[in-house]
Enzyme design. Structure first.
Site: not given
Length: 531
Positions: A59, A92-93, A393
């Site tokens: 994550d 995010t990534t 998430d």
């Protein structure tokens, strides 16, 4: 010589090309760290803290929060990416990858003499067009359970392995649907995430009720009660000192006895009121009666309650008290004066579970719970942490889908469609900004490229196939990570959140533009001048 040097000889300065190189280098460095994590076939990272604690995760949000990032630019990008997670719960990534790629593409043109301001203008024009395309490709759907399962599965499979993701998907969707009320915003705090170091992570399940992390405090009380009335109260059932600092003087020992008895009677009267209510509602029936109190219950009171077949739990946490009345119904009472049947909630099953030295009380089978518990199980601490992060998430993904009322196709399909539209759009733009639009289109393709690369396929070959299929079929085509071939994302039921993509386009463009326009980096703060 930089003008700051004249004022402060110890200042460190990076100018023009050097400043840009520093920023681009930082963005690409961070991109390389997170690159392999993207998508369901992404790899894990192991984080070891100074104390030797281990965290296994892929994550991006967890990684960026836990890693110690020294470089100022990399730290800035990490903060933007974690802000993306705070707002939308995902992406995010992708955020880090797109920022790194935007700067990398811009660098190609800047090294040939194009001014960063012109590229920045191209980025801005491209962002506006990209948002228009996103509006067109979004799919408005009635958010039924099937669609929500697909959304949750797409999100969770990028966080944990496939078999665990499938277990968590059902639990997460059912928990949100249980607490969802028409006309009200979804409050995810009504879903308690409780962890239990026990069995394996695939035993994680949804409890339609509550799990308290303590048990009854009397050996004679039943360990299992079926069809039980629940009384939630915040009343002291133990002898308390007076709030005013006072002293008593007795003439004789009898007077002291009298006072102690009066104090005892005061508590006994309260206990008797609970017993009377129990006798009234459970008269000649096999129904159980459970008292959950936020304050204390002394041994004498516990003994009396146990004799009358009442299960009593003391010192429950305040947040559990709020959830109890939502899960079981009834009203939490602060005084026993106006105690009535209306104050009582109901649960189909209340039982105590002992695990080592810890006790858990399960309150299950509530008729229409507006608060539920996700019980996370796992053999060790880092597994529990990883599952908890994934659940958070997943919950946010479902909440976003319900609030947006629409979804967008995943598997890199949206990025391919936007890149295609931008390449057509750039012909309408005059001047050097056209190159900025081209750079933006190329940068977005990092997502399908990396998805293919992490699955073990040739990234260029896969991308060319997907783009060709997209042009021919006029449908939103993504990468099938199992075969490396193009697939229609909608048919494969791979859905992403609309608000995540929208936020991505906004935040990536803003931060990449700001970093491009930096032409001088000065370290001349007070702390660096000491010595």
């Amino acid at each position: 010589m930089a003008s700051i040097k004249a004022v402060n000889t110890k200042a460190e300065v990076a100018r023009a090309q050097a400043a840009l190189a520093v920023n681009i280098c930082a963005a690409r460095g961070l991109q390389d760290v997170l690159r392999t994590n993207l998508g369901p076939k992404g790899t894990m990272k192991m984080l070891v803290s100074g104390a030797g604690d281990i965290k296994l995760t892929k994550d991006g949000n967890v990684l960026l929060r836990e890693m110690q990032i020294q470089h100022p630019t990399a730290s800035l990008i990490a903060k933007v990416a974690t802000a993306q997670d705070d707002i939308t719960g995902d992406g995010t990534t992708s955020n880090v990858l797109i920022i790194g790629e935007l700067l990398k593409q811009a660098d190609l043109y800047i090294s040939e003499g194009l001014h960063p301001r012109i590229i920045a203008e191209g980025f801005e024009a491209a962002k506006i067009k990209a948002l228009e395309v996103l509006e067109k490709v979004k799919v408005g759907k009635e958010m039924k359970r099937e669609i929500l399962l697909d959304v949750a599965k797409t999100s969770l499979r990028t966080k944990v392995r496939a078999d665990l993701a499938d277990v968590l998907t059902k639990a997460v969707v059912d928990s949100v649907l249980a607490i969802r009320r028409p006309g009200y915003p979804i409050d995810l705090f009504m879903i308690e995430i409780m962890e239990m170091k026990h069995k394996s992570e695939t035993d994680t399940k949804l409890i339609r009720g509550l799990v308290l992390d303590h048990g009854a405090r009397h050996p004679d009380m039943k360990k299992r009660v079926e069809d039980a009335f629940i009384l939630t109260c915040n009343v002291s059932l133990e002898y308390e000192k007076t709030e005013v600092n006072s002293g008593f003087f007795y003439k004789t020992a009898e007077e002291k006895e009298k006072l102690v008895k009066a104090e005892r009677k005061f508590i006994e009267d309260r206990v008797q009121k609970i017993i009377d209510l129990k006798d009234k509602v459970c008269d000649k029936s096999s129904k159980g009666f459970v008292v959950i109190n936020q304050k204390g219950i002394d041994p004498f009171s516990l003994d009396t309650l146990a004799k009358h077949g009442i299960v009593a739990l003391r010192r429950a946490k305040r947040r559990n008290m709020e959830r109890l009345s939502l899960a079981c119904g009834g009203i939490a009472v602060n005084s026993l004066e106006d105690l009535s049947v209306d104050c009582l909630g109901h649960a189909g099953l209340v039982y105590e579970h002992t695990l080592g030295e810890e006790k858990f009380t399960f309150i299950e089978d509530c008729i229409n719970p507006r608060s539920v518990t996700l019980l996370v199980k796992g053999p060790n601490k880092h597994t529990l942490t990883q599952t908890k992060d994934a659940l958070r998430d997943g919950l946010r993904a479902i909440k976003n889908a319900i609030e947006d009322g629409c979804v967008v196709p995943g598997a890199g399909a949206v990025e391919v469609a936007i890149a295609e539209a931008l390449i057509k759009y750039k012909r309408k733009i005059k001047g050097g900004a056209r190159l900025g639009v081209q750079a933006f289109a190329d940068a977005l393709l990092i997502i399908p490229k990396v998805l293919a690369q992490n699955s073990g396929y040739d990234l260029q070959e896969t991308l060319v196939k997907v783009q060709a299929e997209h042009v021919e079929s006029k449908q939103l085509v993504g990468v099938d990570l199992n075969t490396g071939e193009p697939m229609v994302a909608e048919d494969a039921r791979v859905w992403d959140n609309y608000c995540v993509k929208k936020q991505l386009l906004h935040s990536c463009t803003a931060i990449a533009t700001n970093l491009l326009l930096v032409d001088e980096i000065m370290r001349a703060g007070m702390s660096s001048l000491k010595g």
